[in-house]
Every structure is written in C-alpha cells, then in structure tokens.
Scaffold this motif. Sequence first.
Motif, PDB file in Angstrom:
ATOM      1  N   PHE A  47      -4.357  13.209  10.308  1.00 31.49           N
ATOM      2  CA  PHE A  47      -5.702  12.917   9.816  1.00 31.49           C
ATOM      3  C   PHE A  47      -5.811  11.621   9.028  1.00 31.49           C
ATOM      4  CE2 PHE A  47      -6.533  17.088  11.195  1.00 31.49           C
ATOM      5  CZ  PHE A  47      -7.907  17.204  11.308  1.00 31.49           C
ATOM      6  N   ILE A  48      -4.759  11.154   8.413  1.00 33.81           N
ATOM      7  CA  ILE A  48      -4.831   9.960   7.575  1.00 33.81           C
ATOM      8  C   ILE A  48      -4.160   8.763   8.249  1.00 33.81           C
ATOM      9  CG2 ILE A  48      -4.277   8.966   5.317  1.00 33.81           C
ATOM     10  CD1 ILE A  48      -6.312  11.288   5.149  1.00 33.81           C
ATOM     11  N   LYS A  49      -3.034   8.976   8.886  1.00 33.40           N
ATOM     12  CA  LYS A  49      -2.299   7.868   9.501  1.00 33.40           C
ATOM     13  C   LYS A  49      -3.112   7.215  10.614  1.00 33.40           C
ATOM     14  CE  LYS A  49       2.261   9.384   8.207  1.00 33.40           C
ATOM     15  NZ  LYS A  49       3.509  10.024   8.599  1.00 33.40           N
ATOM     16  N   SER A  50      -2.972   5.908  10.704  1.00 34.83           N
ATOM     17  CA  SER A  50      -3.745   5.109  11.645  1.00 34.83           C
ATOM     18  C   SER A  50      -2.939   4.786  12.898  1.00 34.83           C
ATOM     19  CB  SER A  50      -4.155   3.796  10.964  1.00 34.83           C
ATOM     20  OG  SER A  50      -4.637   2.870  11.901  1.00 34.83           O
ATOM     21  N   PRO A  51      -3.600   4.769  14.061  1.00 32.37           N
ATOM     22  CA  PRO A  51      -2.899   4.363  15.286  1.00 32.37           C
ATOM     23  C   PRO A  51      -2.559   2.869  15.304  1.00 32.37           C
ATOM     24  CG  PRO A  51      -5.222   4.759  15.732  1.00 32.37           C
ATOM     25  CD  PRO A  51      -4.978   5.171  14.313  1.00 32.37           C
ATOM     26  N   GLU A  52      -3.052   2.125  14.328  1.00 34.28           N
ATOM     27  CA  GLU A  52      -2.758   0.687  14.247  1.00 34.28           C
ATOM     28  C   GLU A  52      -1.362   0.411  13.692  1.00 34.28           C
ATOM     29  OE1 GLU A  52      -5.911  -1.229  12.097  1.00 34.28           O
ATOM     30  OE2 GLU A  52      -7.435  -0.489  13.484  1.00 34.28           O
ATOM     31  N   ARG A  53      -0.702   1.438  13.133  1.00 33.89           N
ATOM     32  CA  ARG A  53       0.655   1.275  12.612  1.00 33.89           C
ATOM     33  C   ARG A  53       1.624   2.062  13.461  1.00 33.89           C
ATOM     34  NH1 ARG A  53       1.578   2.047   6.527  1.00 33.89           N
ATOM     35  NH2 ARG A  53       3.495   1.085   7.223  1.00 33.89           N
ATOM     36  N   THR A  54       2.885   1.709  13.383  1.00 28.66           N
ATOM     37  CA  THR A  54       3.923   2.410  14.127  1.00 28.66           C
ATOM     38  C   THR A  54       4.676   3.331  13.174  1.00 28.66           C
ATOM     39  OG1 THR A  54       4.154   0.528  15.598  1.00 28.66           O
ATOM     40  CG2 THR A  54       5.957   2.115  15.577  1.00 28.66           C
ATOM     41  N   GLY A 176      11.429   2.346  -8.606  1.00 32.31           N
ATOM     42  CA  GLY A 176      10.873   1.130  -8.021  1.00 32.31           C
ATOM     43  C   GLY A 176      11.247   0.900  -6.565  1.00 32.31           C
ATOM     44  N   ILE A 177      11.845   1.860  -5.927  1.00 32.20           N
ATOM     45  CA  ILE A 177      12.211   1.724  -4.509  1.00 32.20           C
ATOM     46  C   ILE A 177      10.985   2.109  -3.673  1.00 32.20           C
ATOM     47  CG2 ILE A 177      13.722   2.523  -2.650  1.00 32.20           C
ATOM     48  CD1 ILE A 177      15.838   3.069  -4.871  1.00 32.20           C
ATOM     49  N   PRO A 178      10.484   1.211  -2.843  1.00 30.30           N
ATOM     50  CA  PRO A 178       9.273   1.509  -2.047  1.00 30.30           C
ATOM     51  C   PRO A 178       9.607   2.407  -0.846  1.00 30.30           C
ATOM     52  CG  PRO A 178      10.074  -0.662  -1.514  1.00 30.30           C
ATOM     53  CD  PRO A 178      10.956  -0.139  -2.639  1.00 30.30           C
ATOM     54  N   ALA A 179       8.588   2.761  -0.083  1.00 33.90           N
ATOM     55  CA  ALA A 179       8.761   3.590   1.116  1.00 33.90           C
ATOM     56  C   ALA A 179       9.816   2.960   2.026  1.00 33.90           C
ATOM     57  CB  ALA A 179       7.441   3.716   1.855  1.00 33.90           C
ATOM     58  N   VAL A 180      10.680   3.799   2.558  1.00 36.95           N
ATOM     59  CA  VAL A 180      11.814   3.344   3.365  1.00 36.95           C
ATOM     60  C   VAL A 180      11.550   3.648   4.838  1.00 36.95           C
ATOM     61  CG1 VAL A 180      14.301   3.629   3.769  1.00 36.95           C
ATOM     62  CG2 VAL A 180      13.386   3.758   1.427  1.00 36.95           C
ATOM     63  N   LYS A 181      11.646   2.614   5.670  1.00 31.70           N
ATOM     64  CA  LYS A 181      11.473   2.769   7.113  1.00 31.70           C
ATOM     65  C   LYS A 181      12.527   3.752   7.628  1.00 31.70           C
ATOM     66  CE  LYS A 181      10.664  -0.205  11.100  1.00 31.70           C
ATOM     67  NZ  LYS A 181      10.636  -1.608  11.548  1.00 31.70           N
ATOM     68  N   GLY A 182      12.078   4.728   8.390  1.00 34.56           N
ATOM     69  CA  GLY A 182      12.982   5.751   8.898  1.00 34.56           C
ATOM     70  C   GLY A 182      13.090   6.965   8.000  1.00 34.56           C
ATOM     71  N   ILE A 183      12.606   6.862   6.783  1.00 32.90           N
ATOM     72  CA  ILE A 183      12.585   7.991   5.849  1.00 32.90           C
ATOM     73  C   ILE A 183      11.138   8.443   5.618  1.00 32.90           C
ATOM     74  CG2 ILE A 183      13.149   8.796   3.526  1.00 32.90           C
ATOM     75  CD1 ILE A 183      15.629   8.243   5.226  1.00 32.90           C
ATOM     76  N   GLU A 184      10.261   7.510   5.276  1.00 29.57           N
ATOM     77  CA  GLU A 184       8.846   7.847   5.063  1.00 29.57           C
ATOM     78  C   GLU A 184       7.968   7.587   6.278  1.00 29.57           C
ATOM     79  OE1 GLU A 184      10.176   8.219   1.142  1.00 29.57           O
ATOM     80  OE2 GLU A 184      10.368   6.376   2.238  1.00 29.57           O
ATOM     81  N   PHE A 185       8.356   6.657   7.101  1.00 30.29           N
ATOM     82  CA  PHE A 185       7.488   6.314   8.237  1.00 30.29           C
ATOM     83  C   PHE A 185       8.320   5.850   9.416  1.00 30.29           C
ATOM     84  CE2 PHE A 185       7.991   2.521   5.717  1.00 30.29           C
ATOM     85  CZ  PHE A 185       8.077   1.481   6.607  1.00 30.29           C
TER      86      PHE A 185
END
Length: 185
Positions: A47-54, A176-185
């Motif tokens: 419902f929130i995630k956009s198809p414009e992102r992978t 201070g560690i931001p979202a991690v590719k493969g962990i959050e998205f």
Amino acid sequence: MDELAENKAKRGLTLVYTGDGKGKTTAALGLAIRAAGRGKRVLMVQFIKSPERTYGEKITFEKLGIEIVQTGVGFTWTKTPEEHRAALKSAWAFTKEKVLFGGYDVVILDELNNALAIEKFPIEDILPLKEVLDLIQHRPKRMHLVITGRSAQEEIIACADLVTEMKPVKHYYNEGIPAVKGIEF
C-alpha cells in the motif's frame, strides 16, 4: 479430529504483523514463500511502496512467480496528500477486486495498517475501516489474509486469528546507520 475442528482448520486465517519493530513485512514475505512452496496462489499488495523504486522482494517474487504489486507513491512525506489519496483509493479498489474475485489462497496487504493510521490527511473517505473489516469478514472462505504495518487498528486486531507485535529492543538506526539495501529494501 472432530468435524467442527476440521472445518475450523480449513477456513482462512487473518494474521496481523504490527508494532514499531522491524520485521513485519519480512515475516509476511517468508509466509508468502512458504505458501507458494506448498502450491498456494499468493498475492502481495504493498500500500505504501511505489512501483517507481526497486525492492528486493519484488525482484525475488518475480523470479519465484509470486504476484506482488506496489500501489503506493512512497511514504507520506515524499508526495502531496492528493497524490497519496489517489494512490490509496486506487489501491483499495484493486485490493477489493483481487480479494473477492482473484482466486488467491493467500493475500498479503502490506502496510495497510500504516495507511489506515494516516493522520496527515483524510483517509476514511477513500479507505474506510468499515470496508476493510467487511472485506476481512466476507473474503473467500479458505483465503488466508495477512495484514502488516504499524499502528494496527483495535478493530482489526479484534477480528484477527493471530497478532504478532514486533517490538524494537535495539536498532542500528539509533547509531546513525541508514536503511541497508538487501535488509530494508
């Protein structure tokens, strides 16, 4: 097993993953993979995630043949209220159609709780809680429904068969560690 218990075991369940901790969508993704592995037809509506992102889950689900549809425009601070309202209205119409007539065994409504809890703009006229509850109660008899997201409404919790609350104990965001590719998205 007696007949009553057998009938109850064959009905679809409503599972809710909520809370402020990480892991709600991740739990639903694991359930989707398990269901698909057992030959179940699965749909995940985000419902929130956009198809414009992978997103990693979309890449994997496409490889596995699990249907996943991103219907949102991102988090509430990334677009205008009008853009979010239009996306949510469309997402809800799509969801009702797919749940009632799509022939799925498992439908995951990812971040539906987040959408229902939006306070930055009116939501009830485009995503009415009463309609959500009605859909939960009147979906196909054997369909399992999974609802994720923070701030689950009490009414949704009350009609669920399982509610798991994710509670943060420690999180690297606080360091201070931001979202991690493969962990959050």
